[in-house]
Design a protein around this motif. Structure first.
Motif, PDB file in Angstrom:
ATOM      1  N   GLY A  83      29.511  42.434  29.826  1.00 50.74           N
ATOM      2  CA  GLY A  83      28.357  42.443  28.943  1.00 50.74           C
ATOM      3  C   GLY A  83      27.481  43.646  29.200  1.00 50.74           C
ATOM      4  N   ILE A  84      26.780  44.092  28.141  1.00 49.81           N
ATOM      5  CA  ILE A  84      25.856  45.223  28.255  1.00 49.81           C
ATOM      6  C   ILE A  84      24.548  44.839  27.587  1.00 49.81           C
ATOM      7  CG2 ILE A  84      25.430  47.646  27.673  1.00 49.81           C
ATOM      8  CD1 ILE A  84      28.463  48.055  27.556  1.00 49.81           C
ATOM      9  N   ASP A  85      23.452  44.890  28.345  1.00 50.07           N
ATOM     10  CA  ASP A  85      22.125  44.590  27.815  1.00 50.07           C
ATOM     11  C   ASP A  85      21.322  45.881  27.857  1.00 50.07           C
ATOM     12  OD1 ASP A  85      19.521  43.813  27.287  1.00 50.07           O
ATOM     13  OD2 ASP A  85      19.714  41.903  28.351  1.00 50.07           O
ATOM     14  N   ARG A  86      21.234  46.551  26.710  1.00 47.91           N
ATOM     15  CA  ARG A  86      20.553  47.843  26.686  1.00 47.91           C
ATOM     16  C   ARG A  86      19.039  47.702  26.800  1.00 47.91           C
ATOM     17  NH1 ARG A  86      20.906  51.039  22.317  1.00 47.91           N
ATOM     18  NH2 ARG A  86      21.875  49.593  20.842  1.00 47.91           N
ATOM     19  N   SER A  87      18.505  46.573  26.342  1.00 41.25           N
ATOM     20  CA  SER A  87      17.056  46.399  26.442  1.00 41.25           C
ATOM     21  C   SER A  87      16.609  46.270  27.898  1.00 41.25           C
ATOM     22  CB  SER A  87      16.611  45.174  25.646  1.00 41.25           C
ATOM     23  OG  SER A  87      17.201  43.988  26.176  1.00 41.25           O
ATOM     24  N   GLU A  88      17.444  45.615  28.715  1.00 42.12           N
ATOM     25  CA  GLU A  88      17.137  45.455  30.141  1.00 42.12           C
ATOM     26  C   GLU A  88      17.798  46.517  31.004  1.00 42.12           C
ATOM     27  OE1 GLU A  88      15.084  43.280  31.502  1.00 42.12           O
ATOM     28  OE2 GLU A  88      14.585  42.383  29.543  1.00 42.12           O
ATOM     29  N   ARG A  89      18.634  47.350  30.368  1.00 38.49           N
ATOM     30  CA  ARG A  89      19.405  48.382  31.065  1.00 38.49           C
ATOM     31  C   ARG A  89      20.210  47.785  32.230  1.00 38.49           C
ATOM     32  NH1 ARG A  89      14.811  52.169  30.772  1.00 38.49           N
ATOM     33  NH2 ARG A  89      14.791  52.382  33.027  1.00 38.49           N
ATOM     34  N   THR A  90      21.013  46.787  31.905  1.00 42.54           N
ATOM     35  CA  THR A  90      21.873  46.157  32.909  1.00 42.54           C
ATOM     36  C   THR A  90      23.263  45.909  32.327  1.00 42.54           C
ATOM     37  OG1 THR A  90      21.161  43.925  32.270  1.00 42.54           O
ATOM     38  CG2 THR A  90      19.957  44.988  34.080  1.00 42.54           C
ATOM     39  N   LEU A  91      24.228  45.882  33.227  1.00 43.38           N
ATOM     40  CA  LEU A  91      25.590  45.486  32.891  1.00 43.38           C
ATOM     41  C   LEU A  91      25.898  44.170  33.582  1.00 43.38           C
ATOM     42  CD1 LEU A  91      27.584  48.810  33.503  1.00 43.38           C
ATOM     43  CD2 LEU A  91      26.453  48.080  31.422  1.00 43.38           C
ATOM     44  N   ARG A  92      26.707  43.341  32.938  1.00 38.14           N
ATOM     45  CA  ARG A  92      27.237  42.141  33.587  1.00 38.14           C
ATOM     46  C   ARG A  92      28.653  42.442  34.032  1.00 38.14           C
ATOM     47  NH1 ARG A  92      25.033  39.748  29.126  1.00 38.14           N
ATOM     48  NH2 ARG A  92      27.097  39.311  28.243  1.00 38.14           N
ATOM     49  N   GLY A  96      30.841  41.075  40.201  1.00 40.26           N
ATOM     50  CA  GLY A  96      29.673  41.519  40.947  1.00 40.26           C
ATOM     51  C   GLY A  96      28.332  41.158  40.365  1.00 40.26           C
ATOM     52  N   GLY A  97      28.295  40.303  39.348  1.00 41.82           N
ATOM     53  CA  GLY A  97      27.002  39.912  38.786  1.00 41.82           C
ATOM     54  C   GLY A  97      26.417  41.000  37.915  1.00 41.82           C
ATOM     55  N   GLY A  98      25.116  41.318  38.125  1.00 44.84           N
ATOM     56  CA  GLY A  98      24.432  42.312  37.316  1.00 44.84           C
ATOM     57  C   GLY A  98      24.366  43.657  37.998  1.00 44.84           C
ATOM     58  N   LEU A  99      24.321  44.708  37.180  1.00 48.39           N
ATOM     59  CA  LEU A  99      24.237  46.076  37.704  1.00 48.39           C
ATOM     60  C   LEU A  99      23.289  46.856  36.800  1.00 48.39           C
ATOM     61  CD1 LEU A  99      25.356  48.194  39.753  1.00 48.39           C
ATOM     62  CD2 LEU A  99      27.084  48.743  38.027  1.00 48.39           C
ATOM     63  N   GLY A 100      22.144  47.267  37.338  1.00 45.38           N
ATOM     64  CA  GLY A 100      21.177  48.015  36.554  1.00 45.38           C
ATOM     65  C   GLY A 100      21.517  49.495  36.498  1.00 45.38           C
ATOM     66  N   TYR A 101      20.980  50.174  35.479  1.00 44.03           N
ATOM     67  CA  TYR A 101      21.237  51.610  35.350  1.00 44.03           C
ATOM     68  C   TYR A 101      20.000  52.304  34.796  1.00 44.03           C
ATOM     69  CZ  TYR A 101      21.870  50.737  30.303  1.00 44.03           C
ATOM     70  OH  TYR A 101      21.679  50.362  28.985  1.00 44.03           O
ATOM     71  N   ASP A 102      19.887  53.583  35.114  1.00 47.45           N
ATOM     72  CA  ASP A 102      18.923  54.461  34.456  1.00 47.45           C
ATOM     73  C   ASP A 102      19.604  55.252  33.341  1.00 47.45           C
ATOM     74  OD1 ASP A 102      16.493  53.983  36.062  1.00 47.45           O
ATOM     75  OD2 ASP A 102      17.748  54.750  37.696  1.00 47.45           O
ATOM     76  N   TYR A 103      20.865  55.642  33.610  1.00 49.55           N
ATOM     77  CA  TYR A 103      21.686  56.302  32.601  1.00 49.55           C
ATOM     78  C   TYR A 103      23.085  55.670  32.656  1.00 49.55           C
ATOM     79  CZ  TYR A 103      17.997  59.774  32.391  1.00 49.55           C
ATOM     80  OH  TYR A 103      16.775  60.376  32.254  1.00 49.55           O
ATOM     81  N   LEU A 104      23.684  55.533  31.483  1.00 53.85           N
ATOM     82  CA  LEU A 104      24.973  54.852  31.389  1.00 53.85           C
ATOM     83  C   LEU A 104      25.954  55.709  30.600  1.00 53.85           C
ATOM     84  CD1 LEU A 104      26.819  52.284  31.596  1.00 53.85           C
ATOM     85  CD2 LEU A 104      25.731  51.498  29.467  1.00 53.85           C
ATOM     86  N   LEU A 105      27.153  55.866  31.129  1.00 55.94           N
ATOM     87  CA  LEU A 105      28.256  56.490  30.403  1.00 55.94           C
ATOM     88  C   LEU A 105      29.366  55.462  30.270  1.00 55.94           C
ATOM     89  CD1 LEU A 105      30.055  58.669  29.167  1.00 55.94           C
ATOM     90  CD2 LEU A 105      30.572  59.462  31.504  1.00 55.94           C
ATOM     91  N   VAL A 106      29.743  55.150  29.041  1.00 55.06           N
ATOM     92  CA  VAL A 106      30.853  54.231  28.788  1.00 55.06           C
ATOM     93  C   VAL A 106      32.047  55.070  28.350  1.00 55.06           C
ATOM     94  CG1 VAL A 106      31.670  52.217  27.529  1.00 55.06           C
ATOM     95  CG2 VAL A 106      29.242  52.425  28.111  1.00 55.06           C
ATOM     96  N   ALA A 107      33.090  55.062  29.154  1.00 56.69           N
ATOM     97  CA  ALA A 107      34.288  55.865  28.900  1.00 56.69           C
ATOM     98  C   ALA A 107      35.513  55.024  29.240  1.00 56.69           C
ATOM     99  CB  ALA A 107      34.259  57.144  29.735  1.00 56.69           C
TER     100      ALA A 107
END
Length: 435
Positions: A83-92, A96-107
């Protein structure tokens, strides 16, 4: 002393785009998390060589942790994004549960596309991962083994008929290599069949093979394939694929071995971003590869849909590498409060091999085929492999194969896993153990 936390960059996918972005950020004052479902980077242009027993998996793959062992600002996570929550800037993450980011590259690349016929998947596997390559190699080699034990001429002929669907570079390379295996590698190894009698059929719905190449090279590739004994069918679509036959332009062809090389679809992760997608599921990005309306999220590689000079940027390894390096520069620029120039793909040309001493090369107008093109193809692929060991091993294996026609990665593991005994052990292990 600066106590400001370092920006956290999360990169999803350890393919060409993700890995090249990660390495381009070496030394930057950032924390980088590289997330991938696999622990290795795969050199996909040579994946067909694993599927056809010419190379082993370690020859074209390397552990991500080993590649990045000297880059101290990177943490490699073996996990899957759910999962990707752009409003909270986190990945599920699955593990490993949740992972926050300041910048995200999806490749996260691409997968197989069966054009609405997903029921064909078990009968016509595609080639994107090492697991795919192992499965295809097992299927192809077992076809010869089972033909050796088959007394019925019709069933034997079906076992020795191989259909490759799609005549892009992967399909052409698979068909040419398989024809060489049947006519040279396996010659004189069987007692009841002649492997040289095997049919290799290359089916393409479009009007010509290698449609991304100039027409002159497309014609040259077809001639080289036919010299190898490949039956090339163009202008007719596959209408049906079952366990024992395919329907090609109204013709029923009995076969037990079909390989799908006809189309790709973007990774499902693209849909999780909530951004506009094209027909193939790729994310429509801005000129700087950023997500529309979200300057902290980038998309690169096969998952990105971007056009240049009125033409889409192709889903090839050089484009993915250039995108990855560009995103690294764009992130550095945004952190520094600057704006990066739009991404510009530099097309250095196309090349594809057909078989032994046969290839086609288009270097931005410089076009050639045959032996010279084959040597150029060999040199280019050895040069772009990751790591000295991989280059050396591949070079040695290719030299050995050239002089002997042998392919040494021809081990079949558990050739009969569905036998009655195996099924009984799997379903009722306590009974199997007692007799």
């Amino acid at each position: 002393m600066d106590t400001q936390p370092k920006p956290h960059v999360v990169i999803v996918g350890g393919g060409f785009a993700g890995l090249w972005a990660t390495r381009a950020l070496a030394g930057a004052p950032l924390r980088i998390s590289l997330v991938d479902r696999c622990n290795h980077h795969l050199f996909q242009p040579l994946l067909y060589q694993v599927a056809t027993a010419g190379l082993s998996a370690p020859d074209i793959a390397a552990p991500l942790r080993h590649i990045l062992r000297g880059q101290r600002n990177v943490t490699v996570l073996l996990d899957e994004v759910t999962g990707i929550d752009r409003s909270e800037r986190t990945l599920r993450l699955r593990e490993g549960g949740g992972l926050g980011y300041d910048y995200l590259l999806v490749a996260s690349g691409a997968t197989h596309a069966y054009f609405g016929h997903d029921e064909w998947t078990p009968h016509a596997p595609g080639l994107k991962t090492l697991d795919d390559a192992f499965g295809i190699r097992r299927r192809l080699l077992l076809a010869f083994e089972r033909a050796e034990a088959e007394s019925d001429p019709a069933r034997r002929a079906a076992l020795l008929t191989f259909v490759i669907v799609g005549a892009g570079p992967t399909g052409v390379e698979l068909a040419g290599t398989l024809a060489e295996i049947a006519r040279h590698t396996l010659n004189r190894e069987f007692r009841h069949i002649d492997p040289r009698a095997a049919r290799v059929i290359l089916a393409e719905a479009g009007p010509r093979v290698l449609s991304s190449f100039p027409e002159s090279l497309s014609k040259a590739a077809r001639r080289q394939l036919e010299r190898l004994g490949v039956e090339v069918h163009t202008g007719g679509a596959i209408e049906r694929i079952d366990a024992d036959h395919v329907q090609l332009a109204g013709q029923r062809i009995a076969t037990r071995s079909v390989v799908w090389a006809a189309g790709v679809a973007a990774s499902p992760l693209g849909a999780l971003l909530g951004a506009p997608l094209d027909r193939a599921g790729r994310v429509q990005v801005e000129p700087d590869l950023g997500l529309p309306g979200d300057p902290r999220v980038f998309v690169a590689g096969d998952l990105a849909a971007i056009s240049q000079d009125g033409r889409p940027v192709p889903g090839v390894a050089p484009a993915a590498k250039q995108m990855g390096r560009y995103v690294a520069r764009a992130i550095r620029a945004r952190i520094a409060g600057r704006k990066a120039r739009p991404f510009r793909y530099r097309d250095f040309g196309n090349l594809a091999t057909i078989g032994r001493r046969a290839a086609v090369v288009d270097l931005r107008g410089l076009r050639f085929s045959g032996v010279l093109a084959w040597w150029f193809w060999l040199a280019a692929h050895v040069f772009f492999l990751i790591g000295f060991r991989n280059r050396l091993v591949v070079l040695i294996n290719w030299a050995w194969s050239y002089w002997t026609y042998q392919r040494n990665a021809r081990i079949i593991v558990e050739p009969r896993p569905s036998s009655a005994v195996s099924r009984r052990r799997a379903e009722k292990p306590e009974e199997a153990a007692t007799g």
